[in-house]
Design an enzyme around this catalytic site. Structure first.
Site, short mmCIF file in Angstrom:
data_model
loop_
_atom_site.label_atom_id
_atom_site.label_comp_id
_atom_site.label_asym_id
_atom_site.label_seq_id
_atom_site.Cartn_x
_atom_site.Cartn_y
_atom_site.Cartn_z
N ASP A 58 0.87 -1.18 0.00
CA ASP A 58 0.00 0.00 0.00
C ASP A 58 0.91 1.23 0.00
O ASP A 58 2.12 1.13 0.14
CB ASP A 58 -0.98 -0.03 1.17
CG ASP A 58 -0.28 0.13 2.51
OD1 ASP A 58 0.96 0.28 2.53
OD2 ASP A 58 -0.97 0.12 3.53
N ASP A 231 -7.87 -7.54 0.52
CA ASP A 231 -6.89 -7.78 1.56
C ASP A 231 -7.60 -7.56 2.88
O ASP A 231 -8.48 -6.72 2.96
CB ASP A 231 -5.69 -6.83 1.45
CG ASP A 231 -6.00 -5.44 1.96
OD1 ASP A 231 -5.77 -5.19 3.15
OD2 ASP A 231 -6.52 -4.62 1.18
N CYS A 269 -13.02 -29.46 6.73
CA CYS A 269 -11.98 -28.48 6.37
C CYS A 269 -10.66 -29.21 6.15
O CYS A 269 -10.30 -30.10 6.91
CB CYS A 269 -11.83 -27.43 7.47
SG CYS A 269 -10.49 -26.25 7.14
N CYS A 271 -7.61 -27.90 6.29
CA CYS A 271 -6.43 -27.22 6.84
C CYS A 271 -5.70 -28.11 7.84
O CYS A 271 -6.25 -29.08 8.37
CB CYS A 271 -6.82 -25.89 7.48
SG CYS A 271 -7.34 -25.98 9.20
N CYS A 274 -7.47 -28.42 11.34
CA CYS A 274 -8.68 -29.26 11.38
C CYS A 274 -8.34 -30.73 11.16
O CYS A 274 -9.03 -31.60 11.66
CB CYS A 274 -9.70 -28.78 10.35
SG CYS A 274 -10.47 -27.23 10.84
N HIS A 300 -6.15 -22.00 10.27
CA HIS A 300 -7.50 -22.37 9.83
C HIS A 300 -8.20 -21.18 9.15
O HIS A 300 -8.77 -21.33 8.07
CB HIS A 300 -8.36 -22.86 11.00
CG HIS A 300 -9.81 -22.93 10.62
ND1 HIS A 300 -10.35 -24.00 9.94
CD2 HIS A 300 -10.82 -22.02 10.75
CE1 HIS A 300 -11.63 -23.75 9.68
NE2 HIS A 300 -11.93 -22.56 10.16
ZN LIG Z 1 -9.62 -25.83 9.26
#
Ligand SMILES: [Zn+2]
Length: 359
Positions: A58, A231, A269, A271, A274, A300
């Site tokens: 930025d 963002d 999920c 990730c 998880c 996550h």
């Molecule tokens: Zn997750």
């Protein structure tokens, strides 16, 4: 969002694994600490932080107008005092582009004036005029090799100002365009309106970027309004409050109801958090201030944001975005703050439920 040359609590390997394509660095913060000379000595921001995919920087304008303690707006920039030590600093279009050239980002943002969302019509008009003038100066400054520049449309929720600002910037032929003056504390309907007023004048074949936004549900709605890029600090910021984003809304992992919940944060999920940990264990980590807890929530939440954007891309490609948008709006429960904004209520007058996120 890598404000201080780091996506808080997540390392580049994890960002890569979750499919991150670009991160954001803040000109204002990095100029103050560690200082440009250090980053320049490292080569550039990519080398300093060991991130070799694209970086967007930025211009520092948003921080100057929101963080700096004292300021004087002059024709060629803004005089302000550092929020850290009070030292007198100056940032204008020339300086902002020079800093971004040294940082070596892939996308540089123009230096704009971002007034408060509830400013007077006169202040909003002056901000648009200065934003246009400064964008012209930014356009002419030298850039790093391969660096592109995006213009920023200001104008609040004034249709005439948004159109004027967008048309002037498009005439300057930037490589992309951002809608600025959002995520400055305005209620959600005002934010949507600001985007709706600017978007028709921004070329669809170039990237269109909503700065500082938003929640997962807002991203879906903003894509429906023509936005391509976002963002946002929310994924890692709310993680540090013990809050997780899910496809059904936010949930406080810290809350007592997760004490003996041995399911993952979100069923299905993909990730790392998880796939490996339960809510009960993560709640325990958060409650005893173990760093792993906030790290896993950050992983996550960031993964979830990436997944939402991937879902959006997949549904657009399959021609099913309309159905996805409707499904998302039905199943995602917004925070109390967002709901209050929609109803025109003041947040503090509403009861906050146990699992409501602090956003
Ligand atoms: Zn997750």
């Amino acid at each position: 969002m890598g404000t201080q040359a780091s996506v808080k609590a997540i390392d580049p390997r994890e960002l890569g694994e979750m499919g991150t394509q670009i991160i954001l660095g803040n000109t204002y913060h990095l100029s103050i600490r560690p200082g440009l000379e250090i980053i320049q000595a490292a080569g550039d921001l990519h080398h300093f932080m060991n991130w070799h995919l694209p970086i967007l920087t930025d211009s520092g304008g948003f921080q100057v107008f929101s963080l700096a303690k004292i300021r004087k707006i002059r024709a060629h920039g803004v005089e302000f005092r550092s929020h850290l030590d009070g030292s007198l600093l100056f940032l204008g279009p020339r300086e902002a582009m020079e800093v971004q050239r040294i940082l070596g980002s892939d996308i540089a943002m123009v230096f704009d004036e971002c007034p408060a969302h509830n400013c007077t019509a006169e202040v909003a008009k002056e901000a648009v005029e200065r934003t246009i003038t400064w964008a012209k100066v930014c356009r002419e400054q030298p850039r790093a090799t391969g660096q592109v520049a995006f213009g920023i449309v200001q104008g609040g929720v004034d249709a005439t100002l948004r159109e004027r600002c967008a048309r002037e910037l498009v005439a300057m032929d930037f490589e992309g365009y951002a809608v600025g003056g959002v995520s400055v504390g305005e209620p959600e309907p005002e934010m949507m309106r600001a985007v709706e007023l600017a978007e028709p004048f921004l070329p669809a074949e170039k990237p269109r970027y909503a700065m500082g936004l938003g929640t997962p549900a807002q991203m879906v709605e903003l894509v429906a309004r023509g936005i391509d890029m976002f963002d946002c600090v929310l994924p890692t910021r709310v993680a540090r409050n013990g809050t997780a984003f899910t496809y059904k809304g936010t949930v406080s992992i810290k809350a007592g109801f997760n004490k003996a919940d041995f399911r993952p944060i979100e069923e299905g999920c993909g990730c790392y958090a998880c796939k490996n940990f339960t809510r009960a264990y993560l709640r325990h980590l958060l409650n005893v201030d173990e760093i792993l807890g906030l790290r896993m929530l950050s992983v996550h939440n960031s993964f979830m944001y990436m997944k939402v954007m991937q879902d959006i891309r997949d549904h657009i490609a399959a021609g099913t975005f309309k159905e996805f948008r409707e499904m998302f709006a039905r199943t995602y429960v917004p925070s109390q703050k967002v709901l209050a904004g929609r109803q025109g209520h003041i947040l503090s007058t509403l009861p906050v439920s146990e699992d409501a996120a602090a956003i």
